[in-house]
Design an enzyme around this catalytic site. Structure first.
Site, mmCIF file in Angstrom:
data_model
loop_
_atom_site.group_PDB
_atom_site.id
_atom_site.type_symbol
_atom_site.label_atom_id
_atom_site.label_comp_id
_atom_site.label_asym_id
_atom_site.label_seq_id
_atom_site.Cartn_x
_atom_site.Cartn_y
_atom_site.Cartn_z
ATOM 1 N N ARG A 51 0.824 -1.222 0.000
ATOM 2 C CA ARG A 51 0.000 0.000 0.000
ATOM 3 C C ARG A 51 0.856 1.270 0.000
ATOM 4 O O ARG A 51 0.440 2.308 -0.522
ATOM 5 C CB ARG A 51 -0.949 -0.014 1.213
ATOM 6 C CG ARG A 51 -2.070 1.056 1.136
ATOM 7 C CD ARG A 51 -3.088 0.836 2.228
ATOM 8 N NE ARG A 51 -4.282 1.658 2.092
ATOM 9 C CZ ARG A 51 -4.553 2.727 2.854
ATOM 10 N NH1 ARG A 51 -3.729 3.093 3.811
ATOM 11 N NH2 ARG A 51 -5.654 3.430 2.663
ATOM 12 N N ILE A 77 -7.558 7.239 -1.289
ATOM 13 C CA ILE A 77 -7.346 5.786 -1.339
ATOM 14 C C ILE A 77 -8.186 5.236 -0.192
ATOM 15 O O ILE A 77 -8.177 5.774 0.915
ATOM 16 C CB ILE A 77 -5.841 5.427 -1.196
ATOM 17 C CG1 ILE A 77 -5.613 3.907 -1.175
ATOM 18 C CG2 ILE A 77 -5.211 6.050 0.034
ATOM 19 C CD1 ILE A 77 -4.106 3.512 -1.205
ATOM 20 N N SER A 78 -8.960 4.177 -0.462
ATOM 21 C CA SER A 78 -9.936 3.697 0.521
ATOM 22 C C SER A 78 -9.260 3.083 1.752
ATOM 23 O O SER A 78 -8.109 2.650 1.703
ATOM 24 C CB SER A 78 -10.857 2.658 -0.126
ATOM 25 O OG SER A 78 -11.462 3.201 -1.270
ATOM 26 N N GLN A 79 -10.041 3.028 2.831
ATOM 27 C CA GLN A 79 -9.597 2.403 4.080
ATOM 28 C C GLN A 79 -9.361 0.900 3.837
ATOM 29 O O GLN A 79 -10.212 0.227 3.249
ATOM 30 C CB GLN A 79 -10.700 2.599 5.126
ATOM 31 C CG GLN A 79 -10.421 1.983 6.460
ATOM 32 C CD GLN A 79 -11.652 2.017 7.370
ATOM 33 O OE1 GLN A 79 -12.690 2.581 7.005
ATOM 34 N NE2 GLN A 79 -11.537 1.407 8.526
ATOM 35 N N PRO A 80 -8.238 0.357 4.306
ATOM 36 C CA PRO A 80 -7.943 -1.057 4.051
ATOM 37 C C PRO A 80 -9.053 -2.018 4.477
ATOM 38 O O PRO A 80 -9.356 -2.984 3.752
ATOM 39 C CB PRO A 80 -6.654 -1.294 4.845
ATOM 40 C CG PRO A 80 -5.977 0.037 4.807
ATOM 41 C CD PRO A 80 -7.079 1.050 4.912
#
Ligand code: SAM
Length: 229
Positions: A51, A77-80
């Protein structure tokens, strides 16, 4: 600690700690999502995709925090945890062909590409599409095609898809995406007004072409913006 001070081993350890957090969150939300755990394949993809290579240099120190991060042009960028959850909900097999709407940094694309045969990804902002293409190439993802364009129209030439994932909030589910889904396929999409929380939905298209909708979890995404209103 900034990226340049971290070795590959340290990045891997950071990913492992992040994965433990994601596993806990998956268990804690299981009652709502219907998923108590992640499959081995999704865990492996989350443990492998770097990431830190998908975030801007000034965000590197937060690359393995379980939260969304800015990537420029007002996008994130989205939350994992959300990446893992949406990926799990898509239930991909190794031969599947996937359409993603909202490439952003390309991180979610890379996770999908680790699990499926081919990923097609559409991004509205050409600069983000170009940067993600370059990043994914550098990382050796050969089974990905990224194109700049309006994802609400889908990718007709490559349809139908086994799975479709939308990573921006849609006011309503775009009809073209439902049409481009194979019978037996699945669409994962946040639905609702952009200024509030949205409803993460899973749409299953059965073999007769009927669509069954399930609500999974409240989520917050940037808006899906269509050039066609
Ligand atoms: N999945 C991405 C990642 O891992 O970095 C994050 C996606 S970000 C939350 C949502 C993305 O959807 C933004 O990059 C935005 O430009 C894009 N987007 C919004 N409307 C779109 C549309 N109609 N077609 C394609 N992309 C769109």
């Amino acid at each position: 600690m900034s990226d340049r001070w971290m070795s590959d081993d340290q990045h891997q350890q950071a990913r492992q700690r992040l994965l433990e957090r994601v596993v806990t969150e998956t268990r804690e939300t299981g009652r709502s999502t219907g998923l108590d755990e992640l499959s081995g394949r999704v865990m492996q993809a989350m443990a492998t995709v770097p990431r830190h290579r998908f975030v801007p240099p000034e965000q590197c120190e937060w690359a393995y925090a379980d939260r969304p991060l800015p990537i420029g042009r007002g996008q994130t960028i989205s939350q994992p945890f959300i990446v893992a959850l949406m990926t799990e909900l898509l239930a991909l097999g190794p031969e599947d062909v996937v359409l993603e709407i909202g490439t952003g940094s390309g991180y979610q694309t890379a996770v999908l590409a680790s699990l499926a045969r081919q990923v097609y990804s559409l991004e509205r902002i050409p600069e983000l599409a170009d940067a993600a293409t370059q990043r994914l190439q550098e990382l050796g993802f050969a089974n990905v095609a990224v194109r700049a364009g309006d994802g609400c129209l889908g990718w007709e030439e490559q349809a139908p898809f086994d799975g479709i994932m939308v990573t921006a909030a849609a006011a309503t589910v775009p009809e073209a995406l439902v049409r481009q889904l194979k019978p037996g396929g699945r669409l994962v999409i946040p639905v609702g007004p952009p200024q509030w929380t949205q409803d993460l939905q899973v749409l299953d298209k059965d073999e007769q072409g009927r669509v069954h909708v399930r609500s999974v979890l409240p989520v917050v995404f940037v808006p899906l913006i269509s050039n066609f209103g």
